[in-house]
Design a protein around this motif. Structure first.
Motif, short mmCIF file in Angstrom:
data_model
loop_
_atom_site.label_atom_id
_atom_site.label_comp_id
_atom_site.label_asym_id
_atom_site.label_seq_id
_atom_site.Cartn_x
_atom_site.Cartn_y
_atom_site.Cartn_z
N ASP A 103 0.78 -1.18 0.03
CA ASP A 103 0.02 0.08 -0.05
C ASP A 103 0.85 1.11 0.02
N THR B 82 -2.41 0.37 -4.57
CA THR B 82 -2.14 -0.72 -4.10
C THR B 82 -1.50 -1.65 -4.99
N ASP C 171 -0.90 -5.49 -5.76
CA ASP C 171 -1.43 -6.68 -5.11
C ASP C 171 -1.15 -7.63 -6.07
#
Length: 264
Positions: free
Chosen positions: A236, A246, A248
């Motif tokens: 983050d 973010t 991910d």
């Protein structure tokens, strides 16, 4: 960025100065623009400064303080070098603007209006990204730019020019990316964070259900002690313009991972 000063002459980007090149009886040196005192830079504020030429060698960035182009960072990808590094629109800044690495990844609109300078030039402007730092004698607020950017701003590849600069969001930025620089270690990680619209204010690493605040090591690199955590990893990021992102779906759900592993 290494800016050497020969006696009382202008700072020049010359590695280590050859003393024989100073005071060489070729007539008086041009009178430099007066250095300005350090001024905090905030988005939208137009401030005075200077620009010089850093290098014409595109490989010089590999040793840059932000670490965007070190061999370990780019071994498995380099998407974050586009569009600014790949187009030659990048600069280093003096320590007052570098802010201990917080300036890495920031973009600035740099303008030259044709005011007197050490060399002849022509008015111009360019949005540049910060990738490096250094010192320049008594100069502050100085942008030491790759030769392409310097020419686009001033019409000259040499000399010291007075400019104005304004922090802006990077247009069409690369997607955020995280590169592991100290890998295969479940207890500690060093990571490069790059891409996005501006410099990074703070970042957090999540591994499985655990959260680890990242601390700036230097430039655009961050670290954390990860307490033998294992599992899916994500990052983050908070930028200094207030945006967040973010990163991910990283590393196929595994942690720890090899050095140079990229998540983008």
């Amino acid at each position: 960025m290494l800016i050497s000063v020969c006696g009382d002459e202008f700072p020049t980007i010359c590695g280590e100065c050859d003393p024989s090149s100073c005071n060489n009886d070729e007539g008086p040196s041009p009178t430099p623009p007066s250095p300005t005192p350090p001024t905090p830079s905030t988005g939208g504020e137009i401030l005075p400064g200077f620009t010089t030429t850093w290098t014409s060698d595109p490989n010089t960035i590999q040793s840059g303080a932000c670490e965007y182009a070190t061999p370990s960072a780019t071994a498995q990808g380099n998407s974050w070098l586009s569009p600014f590094v790949t187009s030659g629109n990048y600069c280093g800044v003096t320590l007052d603007l570098f802010e201990g690495g917080a300036a890495c990844g920031r973009c600035y609109l740099v303008k030259y209006d044709g005011s007197p300078a050490t060399d002849s030039g022509q008015p111009g402007e360019q949005i540049v990204q910060i990738v490096e730092t250094g010192t320049a004698g008594s100069y502050t607020n100085l942008f030491d730019c790759f030769i392409d950017a310097k020419e686009r701003i001033t019409g000259s590849d040499t000399g010291i020019f007075p400019i104005t600069y304004t922090q802006v969001d990077c247009p069409n930025p690369a997607s955020p990316a995280a590169v592991v620089l100290d890998g295969n270690n479940a207890w500690y990680v060093k990571v490069l964070l790059a891409g996005g619209p501006s410099g990074i204010e703070s970042a957090t690493l999540r591994i499985g259900e655990s959260t680890f605040p990242l601390s700036r090591v230097a430039g655009a690199t961050f670290s954390a002690s990860t307490n033998n955590a294992q599992g899916p990893a994500s990052f983050d990021v908070t930028y200094d313009n207030g945006d967040t992102a973010t990163i991910d779906g990283c590393f196929g759900g595994a942690w720890p991972v090899d050095t140079s592993s990229v998540c983008d």
